[in-house]
Design a protein around this motif. Structure first.
Motif, mmCIF file in Angstrom:
data_model
loop_
_atom_site.group_PDB
_atom_site.id
_atom_site.type_symbol
_atom_site.label_atom_id
_atom_site.label_comp_id
_atom_site.label_asym_id
_atom_site.label_seq_id
_atom_site.Cartn_x
_atom_site.Cartn_y
_atom_site.Cartn_z
ATOM 1 N N VAL A 260 0.815 -1.223 0.000
ATOM 2 C CA VAL A 260 0.000 0.000 0.000
ATOM 3 C C VAL A 260 0.848 1.272 0.000
ATOM 4 C CG1 VAL A 260 -1.922 -1.160 1.142
ATOM 5 C CG2 VAL A 260 -0.226 0.046 2.533
ATOM 6 N N THR A 261 2.157 1.151 0.210
ATOM 7 C CA THR A 261 3.006 2.338 0.275
ATOM 8 C C THR A 261 3.780 2.522 -1.040
ATOM 9 O OG1 THR A 261 4.663 0.973 1.402
ATOM 10 C CG2 THR A 261 3.274 2.369 2.774
ATOM 11 N N ASN A 262 4.414 3.685 -1.167
ATOM 12 C CA ASN A 262 5.104 4.071 -2.395
ATOM 13 C C ASN A 262 6.508 3.466 -2.407
ATOM 14 O OD1 ASN A 262 6.351 5.295 -4.549
ATOM 15 N ND2 ASN A 262 5.799 7.377 -3.969
ATOM 16 N N VAL A 263 6.688 2.438 -3.194
ATOM 17 C CA VAL A 263 7.969 1.730 -3.197
ATOM 18 C C VAL A 263 9.091 2.609 -3.746
ATOM 19 C CG1 VAL A 263 7.650 0.676 -5.479
ATOM 20 C CG2 VAL A 263 9.045 -0.486 -3.762
ATOM 21 N N ILE A 264 8.763 3.531 -4.628
ATOM 22 C CA ILE A 264 9.786 4.424 -5.177
ATOM 23 C C ILE A 264 10.368 5.308 -4.079
ATOM 24 C CG2 ILE A 264 10.180 6.371 -6.758
ATOM 25 C CD1 ILE A 264 8.040 5.153 -8.576
ATOM 26 N N GLU A 265 9.520 5.726 -3.166
ATOM 27 C CA GLU A 265 9.948 6.662 -2.123
ATOM 28 C C GLU A 265 10.561 5.980 -0.911
ATOM 29 O OE1 GLU A 265 8.186 10.463 0.424
ATOM 30 O OE2 GLU A 265 6.812 9.087 -0.577
ATOM 31 N N THR A 266 10.098 4.783 -0.569
ATOM 32 C CA THR A 266 10.516 4.200 0.714
ATOM 33 C C THR A 266 11.054 2.776 0.618
ATOM 34 O OG1 THR A 266 8.266 3.431 1.231
ATOM 35 C CG2 THR A 266 8.881 5.636 1.992
ATOM 36 N N ARG A 267 11.388 2.299 -0.572
ATOM 37 C CA ARG A 267 11.991 0.959 -0.663
ATOM 38 C C ARG A 267 13.268 0.911 0.180
ATOM 39 N NH1 ARG A 267 16.581 1.595 -3.369
ATOM 40 N NH2 ARG A 267 16.734 3.304 -4.877
ATOM 41 N N PRO A 268 13.728 -0.295 0.547
ATOM 42 C CA PRO A 268 15.001 -0.358 1.273
ATOM 43 C C PRO A 268 16.122 0.193 0.407
ATOM 44 C CG PRO A 268 14.261 -2.561 0.634
ATOM 45 C CD PRO A 268 13.139 -1.632 0.345
ATOM 46 N N TRP A 269 16.866 1.146 0.940
ATOM 47 C CA TRP A 269 17.952 1.762 0.177
ATOM 48 C C TRP A 269 19.010 0.729 -0.180
ATOM 49 C CZ3 TRP A 269 18.194 5.923 -2.550
ATOM 50 C CH2 TRP A 269 19.420 6.493 -2.890
ATOM 51 N N HIS A 270 19.281 -0.176 0.742
ATOM 52 C CA HIS A 270 20.141 -1.337 0.497
ATOM 53 C C HIS A 270 19.261 -2.563 0.688
ATOM 54 C CE1 HIS A 270 23.542 1.430 1.093
ATOM 55 N NE2 HIS A 270 22.966 1.782 2.225
ATOM 56 N N GLY A 271 19.212 -3.445 -0.281
ATOM 57 C CA GLY A 271 18.404 -4.648 -0.116
ATOM 58 C C GLY A 271 17.361 -4.786 -1.206
ATOM 59 N N TYR A 273 13.116 -5.963 -2.419
ATOM 60 C CA TYR A 273 11.711 -5.813 -2.034
ATOM 61 C C TYR A 273 10.833 -6.551 -3.035
ATOM 62 C CZ TYR A 273 11.615 -2.308 -5.765
ATOM 63 O OH TYR A 273 11.717 -1.680 -6.972
ATOM 64 N N LEU A 274 9.657 -6.903 -2.579
ATOM 65 C CA LEU A 274 8.600 -7.418 -3.439
ATOM 66 C C LEU A 274 7.409 -6.488 -3.284
ATOM 67 C CD1 LEU A 274 8.774 -11.278 -2.727
ATOM 68 C CD2 LEU A 274 9.664 -10.068 -4.724
ATOM 69 N N THR A 275 6.775 -6.164 -4.388
ATOM 70 C CA THR A 275 5.660 -5.232 -4.329
ATOM 71 C C THR A 275 4.426 -5.842 -4.969
ATOM 72 O OG1 THR A 275 5.003 -2.937 -4.764
ATOM 73 C CG2 THR A 275 6.199 -4.076 -6.517
ATOM 74 N N SER A 276 3.310 -5.199 -4.751
ATOM 75 C CA SER A 276 2.040 -5.722 -5.240
ATOM 76 C C SER A 276 1.936 -5.567 -6.750
ATOM 77 C CB SER A 276 0.883 -4.990 -4.559
ATOM 78 O OG SER A 276 0.997 -3.597 -4.763
ATOM 79 N N ALA A 277 1.181 -6.445 -7.377
ATOM 80 C CA ALA A 277 0.892 -6.372 -8.807
ATOM 81 C C ALA A 277 -0.610 -6.472 -8.998
ATOM 82 C CB ALA A 277 1.604 -7.497 -9.551
ATOM 83 N N ASN A 278 -1.137 -5.610 -9.817
ATOM 84 C CA ASN A 278 -2.585 -5.605 -10.086
ATOM 85 C C ASN A 278 -3.407 -5.497 -8.806
ATOM 86 O OD1 ASN A 278 -2.075 -5.994 -12.884
ATOM 87 N ND2 ASN A 278 -1.824 -8.196 -12.514
ATOM 88 N N GLY A 279 -2.886 -4.698 -7.868
ATOM 89 C CA GLY A 279 -3.628 -4.474 -6.634
ATOM 90 C C GLY A 279 -3.516 -5.588 -5.622
ATOM 91 N N LYS A 280 -2.679 -6.591 -5.886
ATOM 92 C CA LYS A 280 -2.528 -7.722 -4.974
ATOM 93 C C LYS A 280 -1.112 -7.764 -4.411
ATOM 94 C CE LYS A 280 -5.909 -10.651 -7.391
ATOM 95 N NZ LYS A 280 -6.118 -11.949 -8.076
#
Length: 294
Positions: A260-271, A273-280
């Motif tokens: 639900v959050t903005n991965v561009i703004e708050t993704r781990p700077w080092h490391g 991530y997995l993010t949602s696709a198609n709202g899931k």
């Protein structure tokens, strides 16, 4: 910046954001700029192995307290990481020139809406560094002292004899009214058997963890000790939370789970991530596949 000038840095209020100022602090330190940071008490533990000057106080939001701090320190300029009136008022009361994102700062720095929050904070220091954008942002990890590393290792040795995975399943605040916690935690905790799991949570969440994930060991340690344990883990799996940024900036193998959050703004700077696709959200199988491939 000339040697007689002194810089006050008002750090953010949230743990994750405080950690995301680290590249800014590293670069200012390398430029031999004389600065003192003001933050919540946790900053004394987070940055205990650095050479930074830190003031950690539970009165950080007290306007008169901060005015006294600014005046007593004979500061000549302030960087305000929070873009709030609460952070701005003490510098105005102290007649202290300020750099920040707030429109009433003496020197306003506009945020790049497509940038990471690390970049937002780093940009606040560019005027002092005479940096127009060509200089790279430092990629350093926050150091730990030997005693903290050894204590963290002793905790791990008392629990495990081989590889393990740290899980941090809770998030303390909502994002625009939405829960930031991965909805598949219970499925993951009950089905994942490849490596032993260890919960790392805040003191107030220990009972909740034991209720929701019985049989899985759980610890609540100081932030620096938690970071030491995270660094020894094969993986650290977290929501978008302070725990994610703690793992990231102390050099752990972190996997952040975003929905639900903005991965561009708050993704781990080092490391990673997995993010949602198609709202899931990414599901159990996605996380399992990631762990198997790393």
């Amino acid at each position: 910046m000339e040697s007689h000038q002194r810089l006050a840095i008002r750090l953010p209020n949230w743990l994750g954001d405080t950690l995301m100022t680290y590249p800014l602090l590293v670069q200012l330190h390398r430029a031999e700029i004389d600065f003192t940071c003001f933050g919540h008490p946790a900053v004394l533990d987070l940055f205990s192995a650095t050479d930074f000057s830190m003031v950690g106080s539970s009165r950080i939001r007290d306007h008169l307290f901060m005015r006294r701090q600014y005046r007593a320190g004979a500061f000549t300029k302030a960087i305000l990481c929070p873009s709030s009136f609460s952070a701005l008022i003490p510098v105005k009361l102290s007649n202290l020139p300020s750099i920040g994102h707030h429109f009433m700062c003496s020197q306003r720095i506009r945020k790049n809406v497509r940038g990471h929050r690390v970049e937002h904070y780093y940009d606040l220091g560019r005027p002092l560094l005479h940096d127009t954008g060509s200089r790279g942002i430092p990629e350093d990890f926050i150091p730990l002292n030997d005693a903290t590393r050894q204590y963290g290792k002793s905790i791990i040795d008392s629990l495990f004899t081989g590889p393990f995975v740290v899980v941090c399943p809770f998030a303390s605040n909502l994002h625009q009214g939405q829960n930031k916690e991965w909805p598949y935690w219970k499925q993951f905790m009950s089905r994942y058997k490849d490596k032993p799991l260890l919960g790392l949570v805040s003191a107030q969440d220990v009972d909740r963890f034991q209720d929701e994930f019985p049989g899985t060991p759980v610890l609540s340690e100081s932030l620096s000790v938690a970071a030491a344990i995270m660094r020894e883990a094969d993986h650290v799996i977290t929501n978008d939370s302070g725990a994610m940024h703690l793992a990231s900036f102390f050099g752990a193998q972190v996997l952040g789970l975003f929905g639900v959050t903005n991965v561009i703004e708050t993704r781990p700077w080092h490391g990673d991530y997995l993010t949602s696709a198609n709202g899931k959200w990414a599901d159990y199988h996605d996380v399992k596949a990631y762990l198997n491939s790393h």
